[in-house]
Design an enzyme around this catalytic site. Structure first.
Site, short mmCIF file in Angstrom:
data_model
loop_
_atom_site.label_atom_id
_atom_site.label_comp_id
_atom_site.label_asym_id
_atom_site.label_seq_id
_atom_site.Cartn_x
_atom_site.Cartn_y
_atom_site.Cartn_z
N TYR A 33 -3.80 -4.19 -7.92
CA TYR A 33 -3.91 -4.77 -9.25
C TYR A 33 -2.92 -4.12 -10.19
O TYR A 33 -2.34 -3.08 -9.88
CB TYR A 33 -5.35 -4.66 -9.79
CG TYR A 33 -5.73 -3.28 -10.27
CD1 TYR A 33 -5.93 -2.23 -9.38
CD2 TYR A 33 -5.88 -3.02 -11.63
CE1 TYR A 33 -6.28 -0.96 -9.83
CE2 TYR A 33 -6.22 -1.76 -12.09
CZ TYR A 33 -6.43 -0.74 -11.18
OH TYR A 33 -6.76 0.51 -11.63
N ARG A 100 -13.71 -12.23 9.00
CA ARG A 100 -13.65 -10.77 8.86
C ARG A 100 -13.17 -10.07 10.14
O ARG A 100 -13.86 -10.11 11.16
CB ARG A 100 -15.02 -10.23 8.46
CG ARG A 100 -15.02 -8.74 8.15
CD ARG A 100 -16.41 -8.26 7.76
NE ARG A 100 -16.40 -6.86 7.36
CZ ARG A 100 -16.39 -5.84 8.20
NH1 ARG A 100 -16.39 -6.05 9.50
NH2 ARG A 100 -16.40 -4.60 7.74
N HIS A 102 -10.94 -6.18 10.92
CA HIS A 102 -10.29 -5.06 10.23
C HIS A 102 -8.78 -5.26 10.19
O HIS A 102 -8.16 -5.03 9.17
CB HIS A 102 -10.63 -3.73 10.91
CG HIS A 102 -11.98 -3.21 10.54
ND1 HIS A 102 -13.14 -3.85 10.90
CD2 HIS A 102 -12.34 -2.13 9.80
CE1 HIS A 102 -14.17 -3.18 10.42
NE2 HIS A 102 -13.72 -2.14 9.74
N LYS A 148 -1.80 1.31 -6.40
CA LYS A 148 -2.80 0.86 -7.37
C LYS A 148 -3.73 -0.14 -6.69
O LYS A 148 -3.69 -1.34 -6.97
CB LYS A 148 -2.09 0.25 -8.59
CG LYS A 148 -2.94 0.24 -9.86
CD LYS A 148 -2.07 0.01 -11.06
CE LYS A 148 -2.86 -0.38 -12.29
NZ LYS A 148 -3.77 0.65 -12.79
N GLU A 180 -4.90 14.13 -12.54
CA GLU A 180 -4.77 13.01 -13.48
C GLU A 180 -6.17 12.58 -13.89
O GLU A 180 -7.14 13.23 -13.51
CB GLU A 180 -3.99 11.85 -12.86
CG GLU A 180 -4.63 11.23 -11.62
CD GLU A 180 -3.89 9.98 -11.12
OE1 GLU A 180 -3.21 9.31 -11.90
OE2 GLU A 180 -4.03 9.68 -9.92
N LEU A 204 -1.25 8.33 -9.40
CA LEU A 204 -0.61 7.04 -9.65
C LEU A 204 0.60 7.27 -10.55
O LEU A 204 0.47 7.95 -11.57
CB LEU A 204 -1.58 6.07 -10.34
CG LEU A 204 -0.97 4.67 -10.40
CD1 LEU A 204 -1.21 3.92 -9.10
CD2 LEU A 204 -1.50 3.88 -11.57
N1 PLP Z 1 -3.66 7.03 -13.11
C1 PLP Z 1 -4.57 6.19 -12.61
C2 PLP Z 1 -5.48 6.67 -11.52
C3 PLP Z 1 -4.69 4.90 -13.12
O1 PLP Z 1 -5.60 4.05 -12.62
C4 PLP Z 1 -3.84 4.49 -14.19
C5 PLP Z 1 -3.92 3.15 -14.76
O2 PLP Z 1 -4.80 2.39 -14.47
C6 PLP Z 1 -2.90 5.40 -14.68
C7 PLP Z 1 -2.83 6.67 -14.11
C8 PLP Z 1 -1.99 5.06 -15.83
O3 PLP Z 1 -1.02 4.15 -15.44
P1 PLP Z 1 -0.31 3.19 -16.51
O4 PLP Z 1 0.31 4.09 -17.54
O5 PLP Z 1 0.71 2.47 -15.72
O6 PLP Z 1 -1.37 2.33 -17.07
#
Ligand code: PLP
Length: 288
Positions: A33, A100, A102, A148, A180, A204
């Site tokens: 997403y 379904r 895997h 993501k 984070e 991320l």
């Molecule tokens: N870290 C995680 C785990 C996230 O899910 C998100 C955004 O959903 C971010 C960081 C921040 O990313 P962005 O600045 O691209 O929204």
């Protein structure tokens, strides 16, 4: 929530949107997403959000849908969001609907593409001035936190822990390192230097993180992308989280203790101001 959504090639009222129980997103969390912000109807860094999605589809060996830029713009138009101070578009792509198994569907099936848009209420200036709080939570995610994916259960549980702890943000900790947030990245200030975990498989790569790193460099603020331990985090002079809906959010309490003086710090202030100036410039909207 009403509005016009997009599902598999068609715009429709949300109440008409239907997804099969055999969708691999529902059965396996087999999907990705993006959430992209628009200010005054203009997207901030849409190209970077789509590039991140494209990288994700490549890593997961999924098809990358075409026409996503136009889809984003059309969703704002159809939901009358072109004059909103801030709105967001949510986009989800799954490996599609199939019996379904895997392993990937064989033969492959079309991806499921679902998207919606809505207005987003930014925190008030007063709330921002007062600052926010965070609690540290064990990071229980898989080894590809750089993708993501829609498999968000560890983040859901972490955010619930933060909520039950009376905090705004969850600070995810793995092997003693403060990586984070549950849906945002985190920065620390030590002396005059910013520190944030380096982009790796453990975080991320946030678009807002990238923008803030660029702004810090432009403004001559020293930055170190390096691991930060939770023990160090507790000694930071300033902490802030960054993200699409988080923007630049100051944390004045961590685990119930004040961060630095317990007030919004000067570097956080400078970067928040620089971030909003960037938004105003790129989106042609006066955002304060
Ligand atoms: N870290 C995680 C785990 C996230 O899910 C998100 C955004 O959903 C971010 C960081 C921040 O990313 P962005 O600045 O691209 O929204």
């Amino acid at each position: 929530m009403g509005g016009t959504v997009f599902l598999n090639g068609e715009f429709m009222p949300r109440s008409r949107a239907r997804i099969s129980p055999d969708d691999r997103g529902f059965l396996f969390g087999d999907g990705l997403y993006e959430v992209t912000p628009a200010y005054g109807g203009r997207f901030l860094a849409l190209d970077r959000h789509l590039a991140r999605l494209q990288r994700g589809t490549k890593e997961l060996r999924m098809a990358f849908p075409q026409g996503l830029e136009e889809l984003h713009r059309e969703l704002l138009r159809r939901n009358d969001l072109e004059d909103e101070e801030m709105s967001i578009v949510y986009l989800q792509v799954t490996r599609g609907t199939a019996p379904r198994t895997h392993h990937f569907p064989d033969p492959s099936v079309p991806a499921t593409v679902y998207a919606w848009a809505r207005a987003f209420e930014r925190p008030t200036r007063e709330a921002w001035e007062k600052g926010f709080s965070a609690v540290s939570v064990v990071d229980r995610r898989w080894a590809r936190a750089d993708l993501k994916t829609i498999q968000l259960l560890p983040q859901v549980l972490a955010q619930q822990d933060a909520r039950e702890g009376g905090a705004t943000d969850a600070l995810l900790v793995r092997d003693g390192l403060a990586l984070e947030g549950a849906h945002n990245n985190v920065f620390f200030v030590f002396g005059d230097t910013l520190a944030t975990h380096p982009a790796s498989n453990q975080i991320l790569p946030g678009i807002t993180r990238e923008i803030v790193l660029g702004l810090a460099r432009e403004n001559g603020i020293p930055v170190k992308e390096r691991p930060v331990s939770l023990a160090e985090a507790h000694q930071a002079a300033e902490i802030f989280f960054t993200g699409t809906t988080t923007e630049v959010r100051p944390t004045v309490r961590l685990d119930g203790r004040p961060v630095g003086e317990g007030t919004v710090g000067p570097l956080t202030r400078r970067l928040q101001t620089a971030f909003l100036a960037r938004v105003s410039r790129e989106c042609g909207a006066a955002v304060t």
